[in-house]
Design a protein around this motif. Structure first.
Motif, PDB file in Angstrom:
ATOM      1  N   LEU A  47       8.151  -6.569  -4.891  1.00  0.00           N
ATOM      2  CA  LEU A  47       6.941  -7.220  -5.382  1.00  0.00           C
ATOM      3  C   LEU A  47       7.352  -8.274  -6.392  1.00  0.00           C
ATOM      4  CD1 LEU A  47       4.673  -4.107  -5.597  1.00  0.00           C
ATOM      5  CD2 LEU A  47       3.942  -6.268  -4.577  1.00  0.00           C
ATOM      6  N   CYS A  48       6.835  -9.488  -6.215  1.00  0.00           N
ATOM      7  CA  CYS A  48       7.177 -10.592  -7.107  1.00  0.00           C
ATOM      8  C   CYS A  48       5.887 -11.268  -7.557  1.00  0.00           C
ATOM      9  CB  CYS A  48       8.091 -11.596  -6.398  1.00  0.00           C
ATOM     10  SG  CYS A  48       8.567 -13.016  -7.400  1.00  0.00           S
ATOM     11  N   ASP A  49       5.784 -11.556  -8.827  1.00  0.00           N
ATOM     12  CA  ASP A  49       4.621 -12.249  -9.364  1.00  0.00           C
ATOM     13  C   ASP A  49       4.392 -13.533  -8.559  1.00  0.00           C
ATOM     14  OD1 ASP A  49       2.687 -13.541 -10.810  1.00  0.00           O
ATOM     15  OD2 ASP A  49       3.775 -13.527 -12.711  1.00  0.00           O
ATOM     16  N   PRO A  50       3.230 -13.676  -7.908  1.00  0.00           N
ATOM     17  CA  PRO A  50       3.000 -14.871  -7.096  1.00  0.00           C
ATOM     18  C   PRO A  50       3.194 -16.177  -7.853  1.00  0.00           C
ATOM     19  CG  PRO A  50       1.306 -13.239  -6.646  1.00  0.00           C
ATOM     20  CD  PRO A  50       2.099 -12.723  -7.817  1.00  0.00           C
ATOM     21  N   LYS A  86      -0.979 -14.397  -2.735  1.00  0.00           N
ATOM     22  CA  LYS A  86      -2.182 -13.852  -3.380  1.00  0.00           C
ATOM     23  C   LYS A  86      -3.172 -13.324  -2.344  1.00  0.00           C
ATOM     24  CE  LYS A  86      -2.098 -16.673  -7.586  1.00  0.00           C
ATOM     25  NZ  LYS A  86      -2.777 -17.755  -8.346  1.00  0.00           N
ATOM     26  N   GLY A  87      -3.014 -13.763  -1.107  1.00  0.00           N
ATOM     27  CA  GLY A  87      -3.914 -13.323  -0.040  1.00  0.00           C
ATOM     28  C   GLY A  87      -3.374 -12.193   0.802  1.00  0.00           C
ATOM     29  N   ILE A 107       0.981  -9.267  -3.764  1.00  0.00           N
ATOM     30  CA  ILE A 107      -0.029  -8.253  -4.082  1.00  0.00           C
ATOM     31  C   ILE A 107       0.342  -6.985  -3.324  1.00  0.00           C
ATOM     32  CG2 ILE A 107      -2.475  -7.629  -4.012  1.00  0.00           C
ATOM     33  CD1 ILE A 107      -1.967  -9.967  -5.836  1.00  0.00           C
ATOM     34  N   ALA A 108       0.332  -5.855  -4.006  1.00  0.00           N
ATOM     35  CA  ALA A 108       0.655  -4.585  -3.353  1.00  0.00           C
ATOM     36  C   ALA A 108      -0.512  -4.163  -2.464  1.00  0.00           C
ATOM     37  CB  ALA A 108       0.935  -3.509  -4.396  1.00  0.00           C
ATOM     38  N   PRO A 263      -4.854 -18.727   3.905  1.00  0.00           N
ATOM     39  CA  PRO A 263      -4.235 -18.015   2.779  1.00  0.00           C
ATOM     40  C   PRO A 263      -4.835 -16.639   2.505  1.00  0.00           C
ATOM     41  CG  PRO A 263      -4.665 -20.309   2.206  1.00  0.00           C
ATOM     42  CD  PRO A 263      -5.370 -20.041   3.506  1.00  0.00           C
ATOM     43  N   ARG A 264      -6.142 -16.492   2.667  1.00  0.00           N
ATOM     44  CA  ARG A 264      -6.811 -15.226   2.331  1.00  0.00           C
ATOM     45  C   ARG A 264      -7.626 -14.713   3.523  1.00  0.00           C
ATOM     46  NH1 ARG A 264      -7.141 -13.716  -3.035  1.00  0.00           N
ATOM     47  NH2 ARG A 264      -6.310 -15.188  -4.567  1.00  0.00           N
TER      48      ARG A 264
END
Length: 309
Positions: A47-50, A86-87, A107-108, A263-264
């Motif tokens: 997991l990496c901060d977007p 983020k999506g 995002i997990a 994206p989402r």
């Protein structure tokens, strides 16, 4: 090089990211090994901060393994870019000729709480790992239960949300303080355990099937949306006539994703449709009343779908 060297490479990568101010943590299989509920794995889920996606991509470009430079894995990988991470999209990397494979999330999936708010460096918190493991794969579910048991035994009440093994549920209910009211509401199944109901076995299987069906619906949606992107990537890379470096390849992926990859994909309406389909599927052939023992899964998607909050 062997298994030990691959693991040390991943750990060094996380350490290097931390030194650059990049927030990231290891999850899934490697985290399960670290928490002593699994034995071994060579793949790494991260997991990496977007917001640090560009910085982490630069780190990957500077991090060879066994003489091989990092590259995206095939045409199917979305770009390591905050807009897609983020999506809920995941980026996939490899070091050709080695056994190093890396999947990067922003995002997990299905996590009730942000992985950034509580970590056990270099690993994601067990609570988040257990939520992420709620997949359609049968092999993931023993790990969910094992993580939940360890959490409850260490005094983290949220572990009650993750225990599916019936003997463990009964033992914990007999030995530990009862789950608080908020958890009983979040997971109605626990009320059956507390009262010793004979419905517990059927309800536990139903709940697990419900989560698996939800996961499969999400995966199928993302796979469908990937098709035109993969075709575009195949054409774009073939047109270059040469092997591209990581940054050049990334630029192509962003261009293709901007044209072909939403994206989402998950919206409140799409999630509501998936929940309805999953309930209909798992309740087929059962009395409708069993549906009251299914959990409200919306809290597991608020990080991915902010409109749910």
């Amino acid at each position: 090089m062997g298994h030990y060297d691959v693991i040390q490479f991943y750990l060094a990568l996380v350490s290097a990211a931390k030194a650059r101010g990049i927030r990231c943590a290891i999850t899934s299989g490697m985290a399960c090994v670290a928490y002593e509920v699994a034995e071994a794995t060579k793949d790494c889920d991260l997991l990496c901060d977007p917001e640090a996606a560009a910085d982490f991509l630069a780190l990957l470009a500077e991090s060879p393994f066994e003489g091989a430079a990092c590259r995206y894995r095939g045409n199917i990988s979305p770009p390591l870019d905050a807009r897609w991470h983020k999506g809920g999209w995941t980026s996939h990397f490899e070091w050709p000729g080695s056994e190093a494979y890396l999947d990067v999330f922003g995002i997990a999936p299905r996590a009730r709480s942000s992985w950034l708010e509580e970590m056990q460096p270099p690993y994601v918190h067990p609570h988040v790992v257990a939520d992420m493991k709620r997949t359609g794969r049968d092999k993931d579910w023993p790990f969910i239960s094992a993580l939940g048991v360890k959490m409850v035994e260490k005094g983290d009440e949220r572990g009650w949300l993750h225990v599916y093994e019936l003997d463990s549920l009964r033992r914990l209910m007999a030995e530990k303080p009862a789950p608080p009211a908020a958890l009983l509401e979040a997971r109605p199944l626990l009320k059956l355990v507390a009262t010793g109901s004979p419905l517990i076995g059927a309800a536990a299987r139903l709940e697990r099937s419900f989560w698996q069906e939800l996961s499969d619906l999400r995966v199928r949606l993302f796979e469908k949306l990937l098709r035109s992107y993969v075709v575009a990537m195949r054409k774009a890379t073939a047109g270059t006539g040469r092997e591209l470096g990581l940054h050049e390849n990334h630029k192509l992926r962003v261009e293709c994703a901007e044209q072909h990859l939403p994206p989402r994909p998950l919206t409140p309406d799409v999630l509501a449709e998936f929940i309805a389909k999953a309930k209909e599927s798992v309740l087929t052939g059962m009395t409708p009343e069993m549906g009251v023992w299914l959990p409200d899964v919306n809290p597991n998607f608020t990080l991915l779908i902010p409109e749910l909050k």
